[in-house]
Enzyme design. Structure first.
Site, PDB file in Angstrom:
ATOM      1  N   LYS A 132      34.005  -2.375  -4.340  1.00 57.93           N
ATOM      2  CA  LYS A 132      33.603  -3.411  -3.388  1.00 57.93           C
ATOM      3  C   LYS A 132      32.802  -2.811  -2.224  1.00 57.93           C
ATOM      4  O   LYS A 132      31.978  -3.489  -1.629  1.00 57.93           O
ATOM      5  CB  LYS A 132      34.827  -4.144  -2.830  1.00 57.93           C
ATOM      6  CG  LYS A 132      35.764  -4.760  -3.870  1.00 57.93           C
ATOM      7  CD  LYS A 132      35.131  -5.914  -4.605  1.00 57.93           C
ATOM      8  CE  LYS A 132      36.136  -6.762  -5.382  1.00 57.93           C
ATOM      9  NZ  LYS A 132      36.782  -6.043  -6.493  1.00 57.93           N
ATOM     10  N   ASP A 133      33.062  -1.541  -1.915  1.00 59.56           N
ATOM     11  CA  ASP A 133      32.313  -0.886  -0.832  1.00 59.56           C
ATOM     12  C   ASP A 133      30.814  -0.846  -1.107  1.00 59.56           C
ATOM     13  O   ASP A 133      30.020  -0.796  -0.178  1.00 59.56           O
ATOM     14  CB  ASP A 133      32.788   0.563  -0.646  1.00 59.56           C
ATOM     15  CG  ASP A 133      34.187   0.655  -0.055  1.00 59.56           C
ATOM     16  OD1 ASP A 133      34.531  -0.182   0.796  1.00 59.56           O
ATOM     17  OD2 ASP A 133      34.931   1.574  -0.445  1.00 59.56           O
TER      18      ASP A 133
END
Ligand SMILES: *Cc1c(COP(=O)(O)O)cnc(C)c1O
Length: 496
Positions: A112-113
Site C-alpha cells: 500500500k505504501d
C-alpha cells in the site's frame, strides 16, 4: 490526447484527473475510469534505462493529464525517496521459479505504501489546482494495511485529516499496533465491531450521505478517499509492473516484447487491475493470475461468470485479502460490458440488493487474459515452508497465496512464461503466521520475540516499521458499532 475520467455508472459525467482524485468516488456511487487507456510513449528499452522515479513519471503523465510536468515530478520525488529502504524502491528476488517483486520496502512494509506515499501529494496538488478551500477529510476502511499506510502518508499533512476504520478483531496484532500508535493531531483510528466489509460499506454510505456532506462543508471540510477506489491509488500502482518488466529486460531475463505472467494476491482487486491497465498500455503481459485465499469469490467468478458474496466470511492468515466485495472489480465489469454504464449500474444494483450477479457470455470473453486461483490456509503455510526450505527465502502469507496459486497454475497448464509474483507484504508484518510455518516450535512466544527469531532464521534485518512500535504507547482507543461511525467522525471534527 488528454485523459478524462467518468463514472462506471454514468458516462455522461466528466472529470479531470485532479477532480477525480479529490472526489474519490463518483456521486452516483460509481468509480472513476479513464475514458481511454493511453499507450506507453517510450520504448521498453528506453524505460529499462530509467530509475523508478523516471519510470513513474513516464507512466503517470499519460493518465494524469491535467498535472504539469513540475507538479508530477514534485509528487514523485517527494514520495519515492529515503522513505523506502532501498534505492531500487521495488527490488526483485528470484526464488522457486519466479521473480518476487518486493513491494514492501516503504514506511509501513506493505505494498500500500507504493501508492499511499504519493497520494497525499497528488491530493494537495489537486486541491490547489481546483481552488479547494475546505480541509480534506480522508475517510478509509481498512483490512489492515491500507489504514497504516494512509496514516503514515497523511499524518501532519497540512489541510488534511485522516480517519481510519478497521475491524476490531480482523487484523494482525502487528497491524493493529502499527495503527493505534500513530502520531499526528490530524489522525483518528477507530476499531469497529464488524468485519472489513461492514467497515467498507459504512464508509461508502457516509460518502453517499448528501446531508452530511452539507454539514461538513459548512464547517469547512470535505471528504475524500484513500481507498483503492481512488484513481490516485490506482495510477501509481501501474508503475511497478512497467518497472518490473523493464528490469527483467535490462538484465536480459526477457527479450523485448516477450510476454510475462503476473500473479497478484488479491483482495479489493486494485493491484491486479493496475496490472491489467499496464497490459492495456502495451506492457507485454500473457496471463493476469488472480490469487484468492479461502474467501474465493473472485476465483468462483472467473470460473463461473457469477459473482456471489452470499457465503461465510472466513478469517484467514492473509487478512488483507479477507474481502467478499472487491470494489475495483467494478472497473473491469464496466470495461467488459463495452463501457456500458447502464449495464454495469444494473449489475451493481443486483450486487447490493441480493449480493449476486451474473455476466453475459460476451462479457466473459473479455476475461480471457485472467486466470483465477485460490489457496487454503494450510496450503499457504505449506508454501511458506517449502520456499524457505528450498531457497531460504521467507515470504508473507499474502505473497504465499500467490506463490501457491502460481505453482498450481504451472502444474495444470505447463505455462512456461517468465513470471512475476507481486510480493505485497514483508514477512515481519505477519510474523506469527510466518513463524508457525517455518519454526512451529517458537509458536508460543510473544510477537516481538518472534520477530527476533525470524531475523535469526531469515538473515533479513528487522524493518524500522517493526522496531518503532515495539515500545510505542497506544494513542487511539476508540471502538464503536458500525451504526456509530458518523457520530465518531463528527465528534473528531468538533461538529455538533
Ligand atoms: C491490500 C493487500 C492485498 C490486496 O490488494 P488489493 O489491491 O486490495 O487486491 C494483498 N496483500 C497485502 C499484503 C495487502 O496489504
Amino acid at each position: 490526447m488528454p485523459v478524462y475520467y467518468h463514472s462506471t455508472r454514468d458516462s455522461g459525467f466528466t472529470a479531470t484527473a485532479s477532480q477525480a482524485i479529490l472526489q474519490g468516488l463518483s456521486k452516483d456511487g460509481g468509480l472513476f475510469v479513464p475514458d481511454h487507456i493511453p499507450e506507453l510513449d517510450k520504448s521498453l528499452e528506453e524505460l529499462s534505462r530509467m530509475d523508478y522515479r523516471q519510470v513513474a513519471y513516464e507512466v503517470m503523465k499519460l493518465l494524469l493529464s491535467d498535472f504539469t510536468k513540475e507538479e508530477l515530478e514534485y509528487c514523485i520525488s517527494s514520495a519515492y525517496d529515503q522513505k523506502f529502504d532501498t534505492e531500487a524502491i521495488a527490488p526483485m528476488r528470484y526464488a522457486d521459479g519466479a521473480y518476487f517483486l518486493e513491494l514492501f520496502h516503504g514506511r509501513t512494509i506493505a505494498f500500500k505504501d507504493m501508492a499511499l506515499s504519493i497520494l497525499p501529494y497528488l491530493m494537495t496538488v489537486s486541491a490547489g489546482k481546483n481552488q479547494v478551500k475546505n480541509d480534506i477529510v480522508i475517510l478509509t476502511a481498512t483490512s489492515g494495511d491500507t489504514g497504516k499506510a494512509a496514516l503514515a502518508g497523511f499524518a501532519d499533512v497540512k489541510g488534511t485529516r485522516i480517519i481510519v476504520f478497521y475491524p476490531k478483531n480482523g487484523v494482525s496484532a502487528i497491524q493493529e499496533k502499527q495503527m493505534v500508535t500513530q502520531k499526528g493531531d490530524n489522525t483518528l483510528v477507530v476499531g469497529i465491531h464488524g468485519n472489513f466489509d461492514d467497515a467498507q460499506t459504512g464508509v461508502k454510505k457516509i460518502f453517499g450521505d448528501e446531508e452530511l456532506a452539507k454539514t461538513l462543508d459548512q464547517a469547512g471540510f470535505q471528504f475524500s478517499s484513500a481507498n483503492s477506489i481512488n484513481i490516485g491509488r490506482l495510477v501509481p500502482q501501474i508503475v511497478y509492473y512497467v518497472y518490473a518488466y523493464t528490469r527483467l529486460l535490462g538484465e536480459g531475463k526477457v527479450k523485448a516484447g516477450k510476454e510475462i505472467n503476473v500473479v497478484v494476491p488479491t483482495g479489493n482487486f486494485g493491484n491486479i487491475l493496475a496490472a491489467y491497465y499496464a497490459k492495456e498500455m502495451g506492457l507485454p503481459v500473457h496471463k493476469l493470475i488472480c490469487a484468492s485465499n479461502d474467501n474465493k469469490v473472485l476465483y468462483d467468478f472467473f470460473s463461473t461468470g457469477t459473482y456471489d458474496k452470499n457465503r461465510e466470511f472466513v478469517l484467514t492468515t492473509s487478512p488483507s485479502m479477507d474481502i467478499l466485495v472487491s470494489s475495483n472489480l467494478e472497473r473491469l465489469i464496466y470495461k467488459i460490458a463495452g463501457e456500458d454504464a447502464a449495464q454495469n449500474a444494473e449489475l451493481m444494483r443486483q450486487l447490493s440488493a441480493g449480493g449476486v450477479y451474473s455476466i453475459t457470455d460476451t462479457m466473459r470473453e473479455g476475461l480471457k487474459d485472467f486466470v483465477g486461483g485460490c489457496a487454503t490456509v494450510s496450503e499457504t503455510t505449506e508454501t511458506i515452508r517449502h520456499i524457505y526450505e528450498k531457497d531460504q527465502y521467507v515470504i508473507d502469507p499474502h505473497t504465499a497465496v500467490a506463490a501457491c496459486v502460481y505453482e498450481k497454475h504451472v502444474q495444470e497448464s505447463s505455462d512456461g512464461h517468465v513470471t512475476v509474483i507481486a510480493s505485497t507484504a514483508s514477512p515481519y508484518k505477519f510474523t506469527r503466521s510466518v513463524m508457525e510455518a517455518i519454526d512451529p516450535a517458537s509458536a508460543n512466544e510473544e510477537d516481538f520475540a518472534l520477530a527476533d527469531r525470524l531475523c535469526e532464521l531469515s538473515g533479513v534485518k528487522i524493518p524500522a516499521a517493526v522496531e518503532e512500535i515495539r515500545n510505542a504507547p497506544v494513542l487511539h482507543k476508540t471502538v464503536c458499532e458500525k451504526e456509530e461511525m458518523t457520530d465518531v467522525i463528527l465528534k473528531f471534527l468538533h461538529i455538533d
